[in-house]
Write a protein that holds these residues in place. Structure first.
Motif, PDB file in Angstrom:
ATOM      1  N   VAL A 190       0.809  -1.228   0.000  1.00  0.00           N
ATOM      2  CA  VAL A 190       0.000   0.000   0.000  1.00  0.00           C
ATOM      3  C   VAL A 190       0.842   1.279   0.000  1.00  0.00           C
ATOM      4  CG1 VAL A 190      -1.757   1.320   1.257  1.00  0.00           C
ATOM      5  CG2 VAL A 190      -2.029  -1.148   0.919  1.00  0.00           C
TER       6      VAL A 190
ATOM      7  N   LEU B 276      -8.320  -1.228  -2.378  1.00  0.00           N
ATOM      8  CA  LEU B 276      -8.199   0.167  -2.789  1.00  0.00           C
ATOM      9  C   LEU B 276      -9.371   0.522  -3.695  1.00  0.00           C
ATOM     10  CD1 LEU B 276      -4.396   0.071  -3.647  1.00  0.00           C
ATOM     11  CD2 LEU B 276      -5.465   0.848  -1.514  1.00  0.00           C
TER      12      LEU B 276
ATOM     13  N   ILE C  11      -6.625   7.004  -6.318  1.00  0.00           N
ATOM     14  CA  ILE C  11      -6.673   5.853  -5.391  1.00  0.00           C
ATOM     15  C   ILE C  11      -7.011   6.307  -3.985  1.00  0.00           C
ATOM     16  CG2 ILE C  11      -5.333   3.965  -4.387  1.00  0.00           C
ATOM     17  CD1 ILE C  11      -3.456   4.170  -6.864  1.00  0.00           C
TER      18      ILE C  11
ATOM     19  N   THR D  70      -7.984   4.403   0.024  1.00  0.00           N
ATOM     20  CA  THR D  70      -8.084   3.156   0.794  1.00  0.00           C
ATOM     21  C   THR D  70      -9.463   3.060   1.422  1.00  0.00           C
ATOM     22  OG1 THR D  70      -7.152   4.210   2.744  1.00  0.00           O
ATOM     23  CG2 THR D  70      -5.621   3.052   1.298  1.00  0.00           C
TER      24      THR D  70
END
Length: 182
Positions: free
Chosen positions: A109, A147, A179, A181
């Motif tokens: 990540v 994601l 992107i 999370t």
């Protein structure tokens, strides 16, 4: 044929249809198609994984990820996506949903949030339509993280998307700005 045999043959098919056809001297055309008879014959040589047409047909029909596809008369076969060899799947650009998902391992990540999602040795970045599929993908590499990709915004910005025969969304690169999370 039991599940263990199917899995073994499926992994072998992924190897020769997506990454290393030269392993058995298999010829793929420019669109990634191999002749079924040649695949079966060459798979039996040199102690490689041998299988019948009926077994191959069962694997194509029952593979949970629908990794492989026959042409209409079942004389040719190819992988739907995930190639590291240069082929043209002849996919047309399509409008993706507003959001798609990418499953990865937790360890990846920080790099992804800094550098984006790269296709690396493959021809495309793979994106999932649902979080469940993305989770399964991420689990293959460690503790999964999902994601969220702003694909609607990406397309507005001129980035192209394609949909493989087995419903995996494909693109060339995902910039970190798209992107987030979950």
């Amino acid at each position: 044929m039991n599940e263990q045999q199917k899995k073994k043959i499926s992994k072998f098919l992924s190897l020769v249809l997506r990454h290393k056809p030269e392993t058995i001297h298999l010829n793929l055309d420019e669109n990634g198609w191999a002749h079924v008879d040649e695949l079966i014959t060459k798979s039996r040589r040199d102690s490689y994984q041998g299988f019948t047409f009926e077994e191959l047909d069962e694997i194509v029909a029952t593979n949970d990820k629908q990794r492989f596809i026959f042409n209409q008369d079942k004389t040719k076969i190819r992988a739907n996506q995930g190639h590291s060899v240069a082929i043209d799947l002849a996919l047309q650009p399509l409008q993706p949903p507003e959001f798609l998902y990418h499953g990865t391992a937790e360890v990846n990540v920080p790099s992804i949030l800094e550098n984006g999602i790269e296709k690396r040795s493959r021809q495309h970045v793979h994106l999932s339509q649902d979080k469940e599929t993305a989770t399964k993908v991420g689990m293959r590499h460690g503790k999964p993280v999902i994601l969220t990709i702003q694909t609607g915004k990406m397309q507005e910005d001129g980035i192209l998307f394609y949909l493989s025969e087995n419903n995996v969304w494909l693109t060339d690169f995902v910039n970190p700005e798209y992107i987030s999370t979950i």
